[in-house]
Design a protein around this motif. Sequence first.
Motif, mmCIF file in Angstrom:
data_model
loop_
_atom_site.group_PDB
_atom_site.id
_atom_site.type_symbol
_atom_site.label_atom_id
_atom_site.label_comp_id
_atom_site.label_asym_id
_atom_site.label_seq_id
_atom_site.Cartn_x
_atom_site.Cartn_y
_atom_site.Cartn_z
ATOM 1 N N UNK A 91 0.828 -1.211 0.000
ATOM 2 C CA UNK A 91 0.000 0.000 0.000
ATOM 3 C C UNK A 91 0.862 1.261 0.000
ATOM 4 N N UNK A 92 1.920 1.272 0.794
ATOM 5 C CA UNK A 92 2.734 2.480 0.937
ATOM 6 C C UNK A 92 3.628 2.753 -0.265
ATOM 7 N N UNK A 93 4.096 1.719 -0.939
ATOM 8 C CA UNK A 93 5.134 1.898 -1.954
ATOM 9 C C UNK A 93 4.673 1.737 -3.396
ATOM 10 N N UNK A 94 3.386 1.628 -3.627
ATOM 11 C CA UNK A 94 2.912 1.390 -4.992
ATOM 12 C C UNK A 94 1.727 2.265 -5.332
ATOM 13 N N UNK A 95 1.498 2.388 -6.631
ATOM 14 C CA UNK A 95 0.266 3.032 -7.085
ATOM 15 C C UNK A 95 -0.885 2.096 -6.731
ATOM 16 N N UNK A 96 -2.094 2.593 -6.811
ATOM 17 C CA UNK A 96 -3.267 1.803 -6.412
ATOM 18 C C UNK A 96 -3.369 0.493 -7.193
ATOM 19 N N UNK A 97 -3.140 0.544 -8.492
ATOM 20 C CA UNK A 97 -3.253 -0.659 -9.332
ATOM 21 C C UNK A 97 -2.172 -1.682 -8.970
ATOM 22 N N UNK A 98 -0.938 -1.209 -8.836
ATOM 23 C CA UNK A 98 0.160 -2.103 -8.470
ATOM 24 C C UNK A 98 -0.013 -2.632 -7.051
ATOM 25 N N UNK A 99 -0.544 -1.800 -6.168
ATOM 26 C CA UNK A 99 -0.753 -2.212 -4.776
ATOM 27 C C UNK A 99 -1.717 -3.395 -4.721
ATOM 28 N N UNK A 100 -2.780 -3.367 -5.512
ATOM 29 C CA UNK A 100 -3.756 -4.460 -5.494
ATOM 30 C C UNK A 100 -3.148 -5.759 -5.998
ATOM 31 N N UNK A 101 -2.325 -5.680 -7.033
ATOM 32 C CA UNK A 101 -1.657 -6.900 -7.526
ATOM 33 C C UNK A 101 -0.706 -7.442 -6.470
ATOM 34 N N UNK A 102 0.036 -6.546 -5.851
ATOM 35 C CA UNK A 102 0.983 -6.914 -4.802
ATOM 36 C C UNK A 102 0.240 -7.582 -3.635
ATOM 37 N N UNK B 283 -7.824 1.814 -0.223
ATOM 38 C CA UNK B 283 -8.650 2.927 -0.710
ATOM 39 C C UNK B 283 -8.618 4.090 0.278
ATOM 40 N N UNK B 284 -8.707 3.783 1.560
ATOM 41 C CA UNK B 284 -8.666 4.833 2.580
ATOM 42 C C UNK B 284 -7.300 5.512 2.612
ATOM 43 N N UNK B 285 -6.247 4.715 2.538
ATOM 44 C CA UNK B 285 -4.882 5.257 2.599
ATOM 45 C C UNK B 285 -4.585 6.165 1.413
ATOM 46 N N UNK B 286 -5.192 5.869 0.278
ATOM 47 C CA UNK B 286 -4.960 6.709 -0.905
ATOM 48 C C UNK B 286 -5.514 8.120 -0.736
ATOM 49 N N UNK B 287 -6.399 8.316 0.222
ATOM 50 C CA UNK B 287 -6.950 9.645 0.476
ATOM 51 C C UNK B 287 -6.172 10.384 1.564
ATOM 52 N N UNK B 288 -5.044 9.815 2.007
ATOM 53 C CA UNK B 288 -4.273 10.407 3.104
ATOM 54 C C UNK B 288 -2.898 10.843 2.635
ATOM 55 N N UNK B 289 -2.292 11.676 3.433
ATOM 56 C CA UNK B 289 -0.909 12.104 3.194
ATOM 57 C C UNK B 289 0.035 11.073 3.811
ATOM 58 N N UNK B 290 1.332 11.175 3.488
ATOM 59 C CA UNK B 290 2.334 10.195 3.913
ATOM 60 C C UNK B 290 2.333 9.831 5.389
ATOM 61 N N UNK B 291 2.371 10.823 6.284
ATOM 62 C CA UNK B 291 2.405 10.548 7.719
ATOM 63 C C UNK B 291 1.121 9.911 8.218
#
Length: 193
Positions: A93-104, A161-169
């Motif tokens: 989740x932290x190191x990939x785009x949404x599409x890559x994160x789902x495959x990972x 999905x929730x994390x994608x709406x947040x900033x890094x910290x």
Amino acid sequence: MKRYNLLIVLLLLIFNVTTAQKKGSPAADFSALKEAKAKIEKTVPAVIGHLQTIATKEGDNNILTNGKVALGKEYGILESEWRLYRGNMNNCILNNSSKKAKKCMEYHTQYLRNTLINYKNYITYLTKKNGYLGVEGDTKIDFNPGEITTKLSEAYFNGNDAANRMKGGQKKEFLGQNMAEDINLSPYNMIAQ
């Protein structure tokens, strides 16, 4: 006109962040981790109770002793995979785009599922009727790897999905909750009493 646009954008941003962080929100619900942990841990006393019954029936305490050692090894494999799984899912989740994160995440969930299936096969083999120890009765254990991994996968997809709406910290803090100590599997020696 510009003030209204800025206000709308600001309100949308606040709404997205607060929705993503609500404890009751499906997007932020990692309760499936605690449910899975509980189901895994409940298998140990059930199998040990089964082994105790057989050892008593056969008058051979080696059945219990050797069975506990073997079960401990299998549980240890699952325990380390459980820890790796949660860390890997966070990294996806932290190191990939949404599409890559789902495959990972799908990859790591499949790996956990295989580990859970191996564990289930082992405990089933130990506890089935006329199985390894010539038992007369089955011991029923509520442990379904497919169901467990489906719930975990949904929880992490919603978390992504929730994390994608947040900033890094915020993301790190939000995902850090699934690495909490209380979600680690209890050590085998603690639950194998």
